[in-house]
Scaffold this motif. Structure first.
Motif, PDB file in Angstrom:
ATOM      1  N   THR A  19      -0.615   6.230   1.182  1.00  0.00           N
ATOM      2  CA  THR A  19      -1.346   5.702   2.336  1.00  0.00           C
ATOM      3  C   THR A  19      -1.807   6.727   3.366  1.00  0.00           C
ATOM      4  N   ALA A  20      -3.017   7.161   3.420  1.00  0.00           N
ATOM      5  CA  ALA A  20      -3.486   7.973   4.268  1.00  0.00           C
ATOM      6  C   ALA A  20      -3.668   7.597   5.630  1.00  0.00           C
ATOM      7  N   ASP A  21      -3.859   8.442   6.746  1.00  0.00           N
ATOM      8  CA  ASP A  21      -3.678   7.940   8.044  1.00  0.00           C
ATOM      9  C   ASP A  21      -4.768   6.877   8.440  1.00  0.00           C
ATOM     10  N   ASN A  22      -5.946   6.875   7.781  1.00  0.00           N
ATOM     11  CA  ASN A  22      -7.118   6.058   8.038  1.00  0.00           C
ATOM     12  C   ASN A  22      -7.022   4.872   7.135  1.00  0.00           C
ATOM     13  N   ILE A  23      -6.091   4.429   6.472  1.00  0.00           N
ATOM     14  CA  ILE A  23      -5.972   3.343   5.611  1.00  0.00           C
ATOM     15  C   ILE A  23      -4.813   2.457   6.209  1.00  0.00           C
ATOM     16  N   LEU A  24      -5.068   1.158   6.005  1.00  0.00           N
ATOM     17  CA  LEU A  24      -4.277   0.259   6.395  1.00  0.00           C
ATOM     18  C   LEU A  24      -3.186   0.122   5.254  1.00  0.00           C
ATOM     19  N   TYR A  25      -1.981   0.365   5.650  1.00  0.00           N
ATOM     20  CA  TYR A  25      -0.826   0.397   4.580  1.00  0.00           C
ATOM     21  C   TYR A  25      -1.017  -1.177   3.896  1.00  0.00           C
ATOM     22  N   PHE A  26      -1.096  -2.231   4.603  1.00  0.00           N
ATOM     23  CA  PHE A  26      -1.218  -3.885   4.044  1.00  0.00           C
ATOM     24  C   PHE A  26      -2.357  -3.795   3.244  1.00  0.00           C
ATOM     25  N   SER A  27      -3.407  -3.016   3.318  1.00  0.00           N
ATOM     26  CA  SER A  27      -4.595  -2.728   2.159  1.00  0.00           C
ATOM     27  C   SER A  27      -4.144  -2.163   1.110  1.00  0.00           C
ATOM     28  N   ASN A  28      -3.492  -1.253   1.250  1.00  0.00           N
ATOM     29  CA  ASN A  28      -3.295  -0.410  -0.005  1.00  0.00           C
ATOM     30  C   ASN A  28      -1.898  -0.882  -0.551  1.00  0.00           C
ATOM     31  N   ALA A  29      -0.976  -1.540  -0.068  1.00  0.00           N
ATOM     32  CA  ALA A  29       0.065  -2.391  -0.656  1.00  0.00           C
ATOM     33  C   ALA A  29      -0.541  -3.430  -1.808  1.00  0.00           C
ATOM     34  N   TYR A  30      -1.691  -4.045  -1.378  1.00  0.00           N
ATOM     35  CA  TYR A  30      -2.064  -5.039  -2.222  1.00  0.00           C
ATOM     36  C   TYR A  30      -2.692  -4.327  -3.195  1.00  0.00           C
ATOM     37  N   LYS A  31      -3.327  -3.271  -3.099  1.00  0.00           N
ATOM     38  CA  LYS A  31      -3.985  -2.518  -4.182  1.00  0.00           C
ATOM     39  C   LYS A  31      -3.160  -1.922  -5.454  1.00  0.00           C
ATOM     40  N   LEU A  32      -1.668  -1.602  -4.676  1.00  0.00           N
ATOM     41  CA  LEU A  32      -0.874  -1.091  -5.482  1.00  0.00           C
ATOM     42  C   LEU A  32      -0.004  -2.201  -5.989  1.00  0.00           C
ATOM     43  N   ASN A  33      -0.318  -3.311  -5.922  1.00  0.00           N
ATOM     44  CA  ASN A  33       0.364  -4.561  -6.440  1.00  0.00           C
ATOM     45  C   ASN A  33       1.739  -4.964  -6.000  1.00  0.00           C
ATOM     46  N   PHE A  34       2.013  -4.896  -4.608  1.00  0.00           N
ATOM     47  CA  PHE A  34       3.175  -5.070  -3.995  1.00  0.00           C
ATOM     48  C   PHE A  34       3.319  -6.543  -3.838  1.00  0.00           C
ATOM     49  N   GLU A  35       4.056  -7.276  -4.524  1.00  0.00           N
ATOM     50  CA  GLU A  35       3.945  -8.757  -4.263  1.00  0.00           C
ATOM     51  C   GLU A  35       4.172  -9.450  -2.957  1.00  0.00           C
ATOM     52  N   LEU A  36       4.972  -8.797  -2.011  1.00  0.00           N
ATOM     53  CA  LEU A  36       5.179  -9.434  -0.740  1.00  0.00           C
ATOM     54  C   LEU A  36       4.070  -9.550  -0.002  1.00  0.00           C
ATOM     55  N   VAL A  37       2.905  -8.940  -0.247  1.00  0.00           N
ATOM     56  CA  VAL A  37       1.753  -9.082   0.622  1.00  0.00           C
ATOM     57  C   VAL A  37       0.404  -9.854   0.046  1.00  0.00           C
ATOM     58  N   VAL A  38       0.797 -10.190  -1.183  1.00  0.00           N
ATOM     59  CA  VAL A  38      -0.225 -10.947  -1.992  1.00  0.00           C
ATOM     60  C   VAL A  38      -0.891 -12.143  -1.106  1.00  0.00           C
ATOM     61  N   ASP A  39       0.050 -13.119  -0.980  1.00  0.00           N
ATOM     62  CA  ASP A  39      -0.586 -14.305  -0.308  1.00  0.00           C
ATOM     63  C   ASP A  39      -1.145 -13.905   0.920  1.00  0.00           C
ATOM     64  N   ALA A  40      -0.538 -13.106   1.899  1.00  0.00           N
ATOM     65  CA  ALA A  40      -1.258 -12.669   3.080  1.00  0.00           C
ATOM     66  C   ALA A  40      -2.340 -12.151   2.996  1.00  0.00           C
ATOM     67  N   TYR A  41      -2.689 -11.292   1.979  1.00  0.00           N
ATOM     68  CA  TYR A  41      -4.037 -10.679   1.677  1.00  0.00           C
ATOM     69  C   TYR A  41      -4.828 -11.467   1.021  1.00  0.00           C
ATOM     70  N   ARG A  42      -4.461 -12.541   0.338  1.00  0.00           N
ATOM     71  CA  ARG A  42      -5.554 -13.547  -0.081  1.00  0.00           C
ATOM     72  C   ARG A  42      -6.062 -14.373   1.089  1.00  0.00           C
ATOM     73  N   TRP A  43      -5.042 -14.626   2.082  1.00  0.00           N
ATOM     74  CA  TRP A  43      -5.745 -15.273   3.116  1.00  0.00           C
ATOM     75  C   TRP A  43      -6.805 -14.755   3.845  1.00  0.00           C
ATOM     76  N   PHE A  44      -6.924 -13.176   4.114  1.00  0.00           N
ATOM     77  CA  PHE A  44      -7.999 -12.550   4.443  1.00  0.00           C
ATOM     78  C   PHE A  44      -9.164 -12.612   3.433  1.00  0.00           C
ATOM     79  N   ASN A  45      -8.628 -12.377   2.232  1.00  0.00           N
ATOM     80  CA  ASN A  45      -9.892 -12.036   1.405  1.00  0.00           C
ATOM     81  C   ASN A  45     -10.654 -13.390   0.996  1.00  0.00           C
ATOM     82  N   SER A  46      -9.897 -14.502   0.875  1.00  0.00           N
ATOM     83  CA  SER A  46     -10.662 -15.970   0.393  1.00  0.00           C
ATOM     84  C   SER A  46     -10.411 -16.936   1.356  1.00  0.00           C
TER      85      SER A  46
END
Length: 416
Positions: free
Chosen positions: A166-193
């Protein structure tokens, strides 16, 4: 479901402001409107919130702040290393212009409460956190401080790997979803959908395209158009190919996309009764319908989707080009607990003072934005904070300036 949202140092907001959808405690017998739902035992949220204020007072910026947060979450993982962040801090003070912007939100996704927030400037993410309540007790998914200092209490090895990527200019949350970290999936879907922003502008055939893709959605839209007494009995949609000359006017890299997308054309069907009592049907090109009719369809499509899916829908200037009765009808779709079974929420801005009615809204659903004439900074506050009487005519009170948030028209001659 949205619980509350806070923003600081973004656009016209210099200081921290908070929009809450938690109902206030009101023991008055005169305020019998529910307009809320229970998402857990003894825990309630409002179905709608409306924001009033003068032009350029910060109404739209409230919704744009939420939209900015959404876009950062769903897009920042695609940023290149050292790519700048297009944020927009308060510009009318030299210190604020170089200070970070701060965003915080609490929400419910898939039955679980989350709290997420970040602090950033134009170059980096300075702070970030994600908490959740899986068993009604707060747990830390991650915390980020000083750009690259992290705290993990669960799945440490997995999260440390994500941190290194995760680079300094990237949200860890966003990158964790991209890298399939299961604990952020439901939270990410709230923002995305679930969280959606509609600026209520006429965007070509966007609504028509959505209807073309879903037959059930089209049927519901036709029923709603008829209920709204717009004279439309049916809506026919068909696909066609885009004109070759028009396609060739675009750069080569997007021509194939345009060819695949094609053209969607719609006609509206109007029925009239002739002198001999026969029904006569006429089809009109959709673009020949009034601006208000086309706006209504562009609104009703995302509203139907929101109510069907239980979304949080933000609409800027809901009332533009609509009759007040149509606006009330749209609000009623959210306030009707039998119809809005998945507890969709609507947050919108308006200038329509006809809606300032305690038979339509609770006082804690009405929010006001006011800009300080000396500092240029916006404030956001609820009508419930002003402690007005239960039987007060709030439309009259608002227009008389008792609550603030109206323009001060200066005197003077336009022509000397």
């Amino acid at each position: 479901m949205l619980i509350e949202f806070s923003v600081e140092n973004f656009r016209s907001f210099k200081d921290k402001v908070t929009l809450s959808l938690v109902p206030s405690t009101d023991k008055s017998k005169n305020n019998v409107l529910e307009n809320y739902f229970e998402y857990a035992p003894n825990k309630k949220l409002l179905r709608t919130a409306v924001i009033y204020g003068a032009n350029a007072s910060g109404k739209t910026n409230t919704l744009k702040a939420l939209s900015f947060m959404k876009n950062m979450v769903i897009k920042s993982h695609s940023f290149q290393k050292n790519e700048g962040i297009t944020t927009d801090p308060f510009k009318l003070h030299p210190a604020s212009a170089i200070k970070p912007s701060i965003f915080d939100v609490q929400f419910i996704s898939n039955g679980i409460r989350y709290a997420y927030g970040f602090k950033l400037d134009k170059e980096k993410i300075i702070e970030e956190y994600l908490y959740y309540w899986p068993n009604e007790r707060q747990s830390v998914i991650f915390e980020r401080r000083n750009v690259s200092e992290y705290k993990f209490v669960i799945n440490k090895a997995r999260q440390n790997t994500i941190k290194e990527l995760t680079a300094d200019n990237i949200l860890y949350f966003s990158n964790a979803y991209k890298l399939n970290f299961e604990l952020v999936v439901d939270a990410y879907r709230w923002f995305n959908s679930t969280l959606n922003y509609n600026d209520n502008m006429l965007h070509g055939d966007v609504g028509i395209r959505q209807l073309n893709n879903e037959k059930e959605l089209l049927d519901l839209a036709i029923v709603t158009l008829e209920i709204a007494d717009l004279g439309i009995k049916d809506l026919k949609i068909k696909e066609g190919e885009m004109d070759e000359k028009l396609i060739n006017a675009f750069p080569q890299e997007i021509r194939e996309m345009l060819k695949e997308q094609g053209v969607v054309k719609a006609t509206s069907v109007h029925n009239v009764i002739l002198e001999n009592d026969e029904t006569y049907s006429v089809e009109f090109n959709w673009q020949d319908e009034s601006r208000g009719t086309r706006k209504f369809l562009n609104l009703i499509v995302p509203i139907i989707i929101a109510i069907r899916d239980g979304d949080v829908l933000c609409i800027d200037e809901l009332d533009v080009s609509l009759h007040p009765k149509l606006t009330e009808y749209l609000l009623g779709l959210f306030h009707d607990k039998d119809l809005n079974k998945k507890n969709a929420q609507l947050i919108f801005t308006t200038h329509d003072t006809n809606l300032l009615n305690q038979d339509l809204f609770r006082r804690d659903q009405i929010w006001l934005t006011e800009k300080n004439s000396n500092t240029g900074s916006s404030d956001l506050y609820s009508l419930v904070e002003l402690k007005i009487r239960n039987d007060e005519n709030i439309e009259k009170g608002y227009l008389s300036g008792r609550y603030g948030a109206i323009p001060f028209i200066k005197g003077g001659n336009l022509i000397g």
